[in-house]
Design an enzyme around this catalytic site. Structure first.
Site, PDB file in Angstrom:
ATOM      1  N   MET A 106      -5.968 -10.955  -7.158  1.00  0.00           N
ATOM      2  CA  MET A 106      -7.390 -10.601  -7.279  1.00  0.00           C
ATOM      3  C   MET A 106      -7.714 -10.607  -8.762  1.00  0.00           C
ATOM      4  O   MET A 106      -8.005  -9.564  -9.368  1.00  0.00           O
ATOM      5  CB  MET A 106      -7.637  -9.218  -6.632  1.00  0.00           C
ATOM      6  CG  MET A 106      -7.508  -9.255  -5.115  1.00  0.00           C
ATOM      7  SD  MET A 106      -7.254  -7.619  -4.395  1.00  0.00           S
ATOM      8  CE  MET A 106      -5.474  -7.508  -4.501  1.00  0.00           C
ATOM      9  N   MET A 135      -4.406  -6.894  -9.417  1.00  0.00           N
ATOM     10  CA  MET A 135      -5.833  -6.683  -9.729  1.00  0.00           C
ATOM     11  C   MET A 135      -6.043  -6.644 -11.235  1.00  0.00           C
ATOM     12  O   MET A 135      -5.193  -6.120 -11.962  1.00  0.00           O
ATOM     13  CB  MET A 135      -6.293  -5.356  -9.121  1.00  0.00           C
ATOM     14  CG  MET A 135      -6.031  -5.248  -7.625  1.00  0.00           C
ATOM     15  SD  MET A 135      -6.731  -3.725  -6.970  1.00  0.00           S
ATOM     16  CE  MET A 135      -6.125  -3.803  -5.273  1.00  0.00           C
ATOM     17  N   HIS A 169      -0.917 -11.374  -3.622  1.00  0.00           N
ATOM     18  CA  HIS A 169      -2.363 -11.484  -3.451  1.00  0.00           C
ATOM     19  C   HIS A 169      -3.033 -11.306  -4.816  1.00  0.00           C
ATOM     20  O   HIS A 169      -3.078 -10.201  -5.346  1.00  0.00           O
ATOM     21  CB  HIS A 169      -2.799 -10.387  -2.449  1.00  0.00           C
ATOM     22  CG  HIS A 169      -4.256 -10.313  -2.204  1.00  0.00           C
ATOM     23  ND1 HIS A 169      -4.841  -9.227  -1.561  1.00  0.00           N
ATOM     24  CD2 HIS A 169      -5.270 -11.175  -2.494  1.00  0.00           C
ATOM     25  CE1 HIS A 169      -6.139  -9.431  -1.476  1.00  0.00           C
ATOM     26  NE2 HIS A 169      -6.426 -10.588  -2.039  1.00  0.00           N
ATOM     27  N   ASP A 171      -6.068  -8.022   5.911  1.00  0.00           N
ATOM     28  CA  ASP A 171      -5.735  -7.071   4.847  1.00  0.00           C
ATOM     29  C   ASP A 171      -6.869  -6.074   4.625  1.00  0.00           C
ATOM     30  O   ASP A 171      -7.972  -6.465   4.249  1.00  0.00           O
ATOM     31  CB  ASP A 171      -5.487  -7.888   3.562  1.00  0.00           C
ATOM     32  CG  ASP A 171      -5.068  -7.046   2.379  1.00  0.00           C
ATOM     33  OD1 ASP A 171      -4.839  -5.822   2.540  1.00  0.00           O
ATOM     34  OD2 ASP A 171      -4.956  -7.619   1.272  1.00  0.00           O
ATOM     35  N   MET A 230      -9.894 -10.668   4.338  1.00  0.00           N
ATOM     36  CA  MET A 230     -10.076  -9.306   3.837  1.00  0.00           C
ATOM     37  C   MET A 230     -10.956  -8.535   4.809  1.00  0.00           C
ATOM     38  O   MET A 230     -12.070  -8.956   5.128  1.00  0.00           O
ATOM     39  CB  MET A 230     -10.738  -9.311   2.454  1.00  0.00           C
ATOM     40  CG  MET A 230      -9.889  -9.882   1.329  1.00  0.00           C
ATOM     41  SD  MET A 230      -8.258  -9.147   1.168  1.00  0.00           S
ATOM     42  CE  MET A 230      -8.637  -7.411   0.927  1.00  0.00           C
ATOM     43  N   SER A 254       1.788  -3.322   1.962  1.00  0.00           N
ATOM     44  CA  SER A 254       1.259  -3.389   0.601  1.00  0.00           C
ATOM     45  C   SER A 254       1.891  -2.287  -0.233  1.00  0.00           C
ATOM     46  O   SER A 254       1.778  -1.100   0.098  1.00  0.00           O
ATOM     47  CB  SER A 254      -0.260  -3.203   0.615  1.00  0.00           C
ATOM     48  OG  SER A 254      -0.697  -2.934  -0.711  1.00  0.00           O
ATOM     49  N   HIS A 288       3.833  -7.291   0.443  1.00  0.00           N
ATOM     50  CA  HIS A 288       2.511  -7.671  -0.061  1.00  0.00           C
ATOM     51  C   HIS A 288       2.280  -7.011  -1.427  1.00  0.00           C
ATOM     52  O   HIS A 288       2.320  -5.789  -1.557  1.00  0.00           O
ATOM     53  CB  HIS A 288       1.448  -7.209   0.939  1.00  0.00           C
ATOM     54  CG  HIS A 288       0.064  -7.694   0.645  1.00  0.00           C
ATOM     55  ND1 HIS A 288      -0.398  -8.949   0.999  1.00  0.00           N
ATOM     56  CD2 HIS A 288      -0.977  -7.087   0.031  1.00  0.00           C
ATOM     57  CE1 HIS A 288      -1.656  -9.077   0.620  1.00  0.00           C
ATOM     58  NE2 HIS A 288      -2.035  -7.966   0.014  1.00  0.00           N
ATOM     59  N   ASP A 310      -0.324  -6.537  -4.451  1.00  0.00           N
ATOM     60  CA  ASP A 310      -1.735  -6.639  -4.825  1.00  0.00           C
ATOM     61  C   ASP A 310      -1.872  -6.645  -6.343  1.00  0.00           C
ATOM     62  O   ASP A 310      -1.575  -5.654  -7.008  1.00  0.00           O
ATOM     63  CB  ASP A 310      -2.506  -5.456  -4.237  1.00  0.00           C
ATOM     64  CG  ASP A 310      -2.709  -5.602  -2.740  1.00  0.00           C
ATOM     65  OD1 ASP A 310      -3.233  -6.652  -2.322  1.00  0.00           O
ATOM     66  OD2 ASP A 310      -2.339  -4.681  -1.986  1.00  0.00           O
TER      67      ASP A 310
HETATM   68  C1  DX5 Z   1      -7.145  -4.100  -1.134  1.00  0.00           C
HETATM   69  C2  DX5 Z   1      -5.751  -4.667  -1.035  1.00  0.00           C
HETATM   70  C3  DX5 Z   1      -5.011  -4.269   0.201  1.00  0.00           C
HETATM   71  C4  DX5 Z   1      -4.847  -2.802   0.387  1.00  0.00           C
HETATM   72  C5  DX5 Z   1      -4.368  -2.465   1.769  1.00  0.00           C
HETATM   73  O1  DX5 Z   1      -7.766  -4.663  -2.217  1.00  0.00           O
HETATM   74  O2  DX5 Z   1      -5.797  -6.078  -1.062  1.00  0.00           O
HETATM   75  O3  DX5 Z   1      -3.766  -4.937   0.272  1.00  0.00           O
HETATM   76  O4  DX5 Z   1      -3.997  -2.247  -0.543  1.00  0.00           O
HETATM   77  O5  DX5 Z   1      -4.234  -1.099   1.836  1.00  0.00           O
HETATM   78  P1  DX5 Z   1      -4.767  -0.234   3.054  1.00  0.00           P
HETATM   79  O6  DX5 Z   1      -3.878  -0.582   4.211  1.00  0.00           O
HETATM   80  O7  DX5 Z   1      -4.588   1.141   2.560  1.00  0.00           O
HETATM   81  O8  DX5 Z   1      -6.195  -0.603   3.303  1.00  0.00           O
HETATM   82 ZN    ZN Z   2      -3.985  -7.368  -0.570  1.00  0.00          ZN
END
Ligand code: DX5
Ligand code: ZN
Length: 219
Positions: A69, A38, A67, A176, A138, A9, A34, A36
């Protein structure tokens, strides 16, 4: 057993150097990247959107495992496809019509991922499992890197693996959140074949990402 893949990530990468960070991950043996996304609404944090993904696309040939969100997600799917996402993963709570959103992702020739929050049961997406390329389990509540792994999700991984085998489905099982060197083996043994990791990959062993990727793959 399927080969274990690691999807680092970039949430834990140096955001001032994202292009180079992606190159560094590719050189270190990452299997995919990956990303993320948000929106400060579906989850209480804000990150990046399609223009940044588009800019990063030139830095690596690896699969972009995006991903989302964000809610409502449907109207933004095409923007992420156009930006260069290869796998587009959505949460069922973020769309009014999961079947339509899956169809839309497929029509854009992208792989379909469906993500389950720690408190979302497999039953909610049961009718869609046959259409998914990937199920993202998750193991933390989404929003932030660096959280603690929730061990109860192991049962969900086992259930998804069982359904996959019983019904001959094709989805990858990706996990994840909070993945580290002591829980990675349990997650793999439960049936996961892709591990996402931010903190462990970028921070362990003084940031030796090659070593951290290799160690996470060990069963
Ligand atoms: C959380 C994300 C993850 C996160 C993983 O909302 O979807 O991808 O960044 O990071 P670590 O490995 O630090 O939990
Ligand atoms: Zn993620």
């Amino acid at each position: 057993m399927k080969k274990i893949q690691i999807s680092p990530s970039i949430l834990s990468a140096d955001f001032s150097q994202l292009g180079n960070e992606i190159k560094r991950l590719e050189d270190a043996g990452a299997d995919m990247i990956h990303v993320d996304v948000m929106d400060g609404h579906f989850v209480p944090n804000l990150t990046i959107g399609p223009p940044v993904i588009k800019a990063l696309r030139d830095y690596s040939e690896l699969t972009f495992d995006v991903h989302l969100m964000i809610s409502p997600v449907h109207k933004y799917i095409k923007d992420f496809a156009d930006a260069g996402a290869d796998i587009i993963t959505i949460h069922p709570e973020a769309t009014d019509n999961l079947a339509e959103s899956i169809k839309h992702i497929k029509s854009l020739k992208k792989k379909v991922g469906i993500s389950l929050n720690p408190n979302t049961d497999v039953g909610i997406i049961e009718n869609h499992l046959g259409d998914a390329d990937l199920i993202l389990v998750m193991s933390v509540y989404p929003g932030f890197g660096g959280q603690k792994f929730i061990p109860e999700v192991i049962e969900k991984i086992e259930l998804l693996k069982k359904i996959k085998d019983d019904r001959n489905y094709n989805y990858d099982i990706e996990v994840d959140g909070g993945i580290n060197f002591s829980n990675s083996k349990n997650v793999i043994n439960a049936g996961a074949n892709i591990l996402v990791s931010g903190t462990t990959i970028f921070k362990e062993n003084n940031g030796n990402i090659k070593k951290n990727i290799e160690t996470l793959k060990e069963v």
